[in-house]
Design a protein around this motif. Structure first.
Motif, PDB file in Angstrom:
ATOM      1  N   ARG A 156       0.818  -1.226   0.000  1.00 50.33           N
ATOM      2  CA  ARG A 156       0.000   0.000   0.000  1.00 50.33           C
ATOM      3  C   ARG A 156       0.849   1.273   0.000  1.00 50.33           C
ATOM      4  O   ARG A 156       0.351   2.361  -0.245  1.00 50.33           O
ATOM      5  N   PHE A 157       2.155   1.134   0.267  1.00 50.10           N
ATOM      6  CA  PHE A 157       3.020   2.318   0.214  1.00 50.10           C
ATOM      7  C   PHE A 157       3.785   2.419  -1.113  1.00 50.10           C
ATOM      8  O   PHE A 157       4.791   3.119  -1.202  1.00 50.10           O
ATOM      9  N   SER A 158       3.316   1.696  -2.125  1.00 50.67           N
ATOM     10  CA  SER A 158       4.083   1.625  -3.374  1.00 50.67           C
ATOM     11  C   SER A 158       4.431   3.003  -3.961  1.00 50.67           C
ATOM     12  O   SER A 158       5.553   3.212  -4.400  1.00 50.67           O
ATOM     13  N   ARG A 159       3.468   3.933  -3.915  1.00 43.23           N
ATOM     14  CA  ARG A 159       3.719   5.256  -4.511  1.00 43.23           C
ATOM     15  C   ARG A 159       4.800   6.007  -3.751  1.00 43.23           C
ATOM     16  O   ARG A 159       5.705   6.588  -4.340  1.00 43.23           O
ATOM     17  N   LYS A 160       4.653   5.994  -2.420  1.00 38.70           N
ATOM     18  CA  LYS A 160       5.622   6.722  -1.580  1.00 38.70           C
ATOM     19  C   LYS A 160       7.026   6.151  -1.758  1.00 38.70           C
ATOM     20  O   LYS A 160       8.009   6.887  -1.838  1.00 38.70           O
ATOM     21  N   ILE A 161       7.107   4.795  -1.818  1.00 39.53           N
ATOM     22  CA  ILE A 161       8.429   4.158  -1.927  1.00 39.53           C
ATOM     23  C   ILE A 161       9.042   4.453  -3.299  1.00 39.53           C
ATOM     24  O   ILE A 161      10.224   4.797  -3.407  1.00 39.53           O
ATOM     25  N   LYS A 164      10.369   7.995  -3.338  1.00 44.18           N
ATOM     26  CA  LYS A 164      11.618   8.112  -2.559  1.00 44.18           C
ATOM     27  C   LYS A 164      12.798   7.528  -3.346  1.00 44.18           C
ATOM     28  O   LYS A 164      13.900   8.090  -3.347  1.00 44.18           O
ATOM     29  N   ILE A 165      12.556   6.428  -4.018  1.00 42.31           N
ATOM     30  CA  ILE A 165      13.625   5.815  -4.825  1.00 42.31           C
ATOM     31  C   ILE A 165      14.069   6.795  -5.912  1.00 42.31           C
ATOM     32  O   ILE A 165      15.261   7.033  -6.119  1.00 42.31           O
ATOM     33  N   ILE A 174      21.498   3.803  -6.458  1.00 43.39           N
ATOM     34  CA  ILE A 174      21.273   2.838  -5.364  1.00 43.39           C
ATOM     35  C   ILE A 174      22.012   1.554  -5.729  1.00 43.39           C
ATOM     36  O   ILE A 174      21.719   0.946  -6.763  1.00 43.39           O
ATOM     37  N   ARG A 175      22.959   1.156  -4.886  1.00 42.73           N
ATOM     38  CA  ARG A 175      23.834   0.043  -5.273  1.00 42.73           C
ATOM     39  C   ARG A 175      23.649  -1.229  -4.447  1.00 42.73           C
ATOM     40  O   ARG A 175      23.949  -2.313  -4.904  1.00 42.73           O
ATOM     41  N   THR A 176      23.208  -1.081  -3.197  1.00 42.36           N
ATOM     42  CA  THR A 176      23.221  -2.260  -2.317  1.00 42.36           C
ATOM     43  C   THR A 176      21.833  -2.542  -1.721  1.00 42.36           C
ATOM     44  O   THR A 176      20.957  -1.672  -1.700  1.00 42.36           O
ATOM     45  N   LEU A 180      18.818   0.146  -0.408  1.00 43.64           N
ATOM     46  CA  LEU A 180      17.419   0.072  -0.839  1.00 43.64           C
ATOM     47  C   LEU A 180      16.502  -0.133   0.364  1.00 43.64           C
ATOM     48  O   LEU A 180      15.459   0.522   0.489  1.00 43.64           O
ATOM     49  N   SER A 181      16.907  -1.004   1.261  1.00 43.46           N
ATOM     50  CA  SER A 181      16.081  -1.283   2.432  1.00 43.46           C
ATOM     51  C   SER A 181      15.905  -0.018   3.279  1.00 43.46           C
ATOM     52  O   SER A 181      14.802   0.270   3.761  1.00 43.46           O
ATOM     53  N   GLU A 182      16.972   0.775   3.404  1.00 40.91           N
ATOM     54  CA  GLU A 182      16.866   2.023   4.191  1.00 40.91           C
ATOM     55  C   GLU A 182      15.937   3.044   3.519  1.00 40.91           C
ATOM     56  O   GLU A 182      15.188   3.751   4.196  1.00 40.91           O
ATOM     57  N   ILE A 183      15.980   3.074   2.201  1.00 41.07           N
ATOM     58  CA  ILE A 183      15.072   3.988   1.479  1.00 41.07           C
ATOM     59  C   ILE A 183      13.624   3.580   1.742  1.00 41.07           C
ATOM     60  O   ILE A 183      12.758   4.417   2.005  1.00 41.07           O
ATOM     61  N   VAL A 184      13.373   2.277   1.681  1.00 39.60           N
ATOM     62  CA  VAL A 184      11.999   1.785   1.899  1.00 39.60           C
ATOM     63  C   VAL A 184      11.555   2.143   3.318  1.00 39.60           C
ATOM     64  O   VAL A 184      10.461   2.704   3.511  1.00 39.60           O
ATOM     65  N   ILE A 185      12.412   1.888   4.287  1.00 40.14           N
ATOM     66  CA  ILE A 185      12.048   2.186   5.692  1.00 40.14           C
ATOM     67  C   ILE A 185      11.729   3.675   5.849  1.00 40.14           C
ATOM     68  O   ILE A 185      10.741   4.050   6.471  1.00 40.14           O
ATOM     69  N   SER A 186      12.562   4.521   5.206  1.00 44.41           N
ATOM     70  CA  SER A 186      12.355   5.961   5.395  1.00 44.41           C
ATOM     71  C   SER A 186      11.089   6.471   4.695  1.00 44.41           C
ATOM     72  O   SER A 186      10.549   7.509   5.054  1.00 44.41           O
TER      73      SER A 186
END
Ligand SMILES: C[S@@+](CC[C@H](N)C(=O)[O-])C[C@H]1O[C@@H](n2cnc3c(N)ncnc32)[C@H](O)[C@@H]1O
Length: 294
Positions: A156-161, A164-165, A174-176, A180-186
């Motif tokens: 449900r957060f697809s747009r926000k994620i 952010k990407i 984005i290399r690692t 990527l995981s930190e971007i998703v969390i933020s």
């Protein structure tokens, strides 16, 4: 490479439903660490045959002695969607498809499948071809990223994620997996029990490896490879995949095959509580077994 091993899922249930003739020809489309293949060979007599496939070279190159010495066994390093290049029409007594990736692949940080460990953002099952997750994440349009996260990730957060990407990659590619995981969390405001990158990583893996397209193809290919009375057993781990399998068995959404299947026993089989306790990764597995009929 990781030392983690993969525990085959619902082995008893697969064998009970898949093997009708001990002298038959069986196909394991997803060899992985060979857990199901090993059990199938145990159940066949000396005239039986097993052809196993995997598109990951690590899986097919590192065969144990058990397989190398067994003249009933043949391994093929290729996509299961090319099944008919290796198996003649109406010759197989059983076809097994155990979808997704193995724990060995997931736990190997160099493969980039997991947000739990840091590594290069690759995610290709066959890393000799196709584009990596890194290339996709840094080049796909915002709309494509949103669609993959929404359709394959059901997030449900697809747009926000996705937003952010796109904002992040303008400054730094984005290399690692960790980046990527930190971007998703933020990008995700609400906290839930599930790690916010769970659906996103799975969606990217499914996109990079064209997993749904491969599934549609292997189901059609299996229906030709099987003899009448032969059995198709599919283990899926996600509702999107299971829906495709279910509808295929019902004769829906077919591209060219018009072959009929009848369910064997219950329409689907879930792992026992005992198995889930021993192997928590089995909890989302669903097995469907059907017989090819006239
Ligand atoms: C869940 S694991 C199978 C585990 C295996 N049943 C065992 O007992 O160890 C799925 C395997 O399928 C392989 N795979 C995924 N997509 C594939 C495809 N399109 N063609 C061939 N192999 C594929 C993966 O590389 C992985 O090794």
């Amino acid at each position: 490479m990781s030392n983690s091993t993969h525990e085959a899922v619902m082995t008893e249930e697969v064998l009970e439903n898949l093997i009708l003739s001990k002298k038959g020809l069986y196909v394991d489309c997803t060899f992985g660490s060979g857990g199901h293949s090993s059990k199938i060979l145990e159940h066949l007599d000396k005239e039986g045959k097993l052809v196993s496939m995997d598109k990951d070279r690590n899986a097919t190159n590192l065969l144990s002695e058990e397989f190398i010495k067994d003249s009933r066994f043949k391994i093929i390093n290729d996509s299961f969607s090319k099944l008919s290049s290796y198996i003649d029409k109406e010759t197989a007594h059983g076809v097994l498809i155990d979808l997704g990736i193995s724990s060995t692949q997931l736990d190997d940080s160099e493969r980039g499948f997991s947000f739990q460990t840091d590594g290069p953002l690759d995610m290709r099952i066959d890393n000799s071809q196709g584009i990596s997750a890194e290339e996709w994440v840094n080049t796909a349009s915002k709309k494509d990223i949103e669609d993959v996260f929404w359709i394959l990730g059901e997030d449900r957060f697809s747009r926000k994620i996705a937003k952010k990407i796109c904002e992040t990659r303008i400054k730094n590619p984005i290399r690692t997996t960790k980046e990527l995981s930190e971007i998703v969390i933020s990008a995700v405001s609400k906290k839930s029990k599930k790690h916010p990158a769970t659906n996103i990583f799975r969606a990217i893996r499914m996109k990079i490896n064209e997993e749904l397209e491969e599934l549609y193809k292997v189901l059609e290919e299996s229906s030709y490879a099987l003899c009448f009375g032969g059995r198709l057993a599919v283990i899926s781990f996600h509702s999107i995949e299971d829906r495709i399998v279910k509808r295929f068995i019902q004769g829906k959404d077919r591209r060219y095959s018009s072959i009929n299947f009848n369910y064997i026993g219950d329409k689907f089989i879930k792992p026992s509580l005992e198995e889930i306790k021993k192997n928590p990764r089995s909890r989302s597995a669903i097995l469907r077994v059907a017989e090819k009929v006239m």
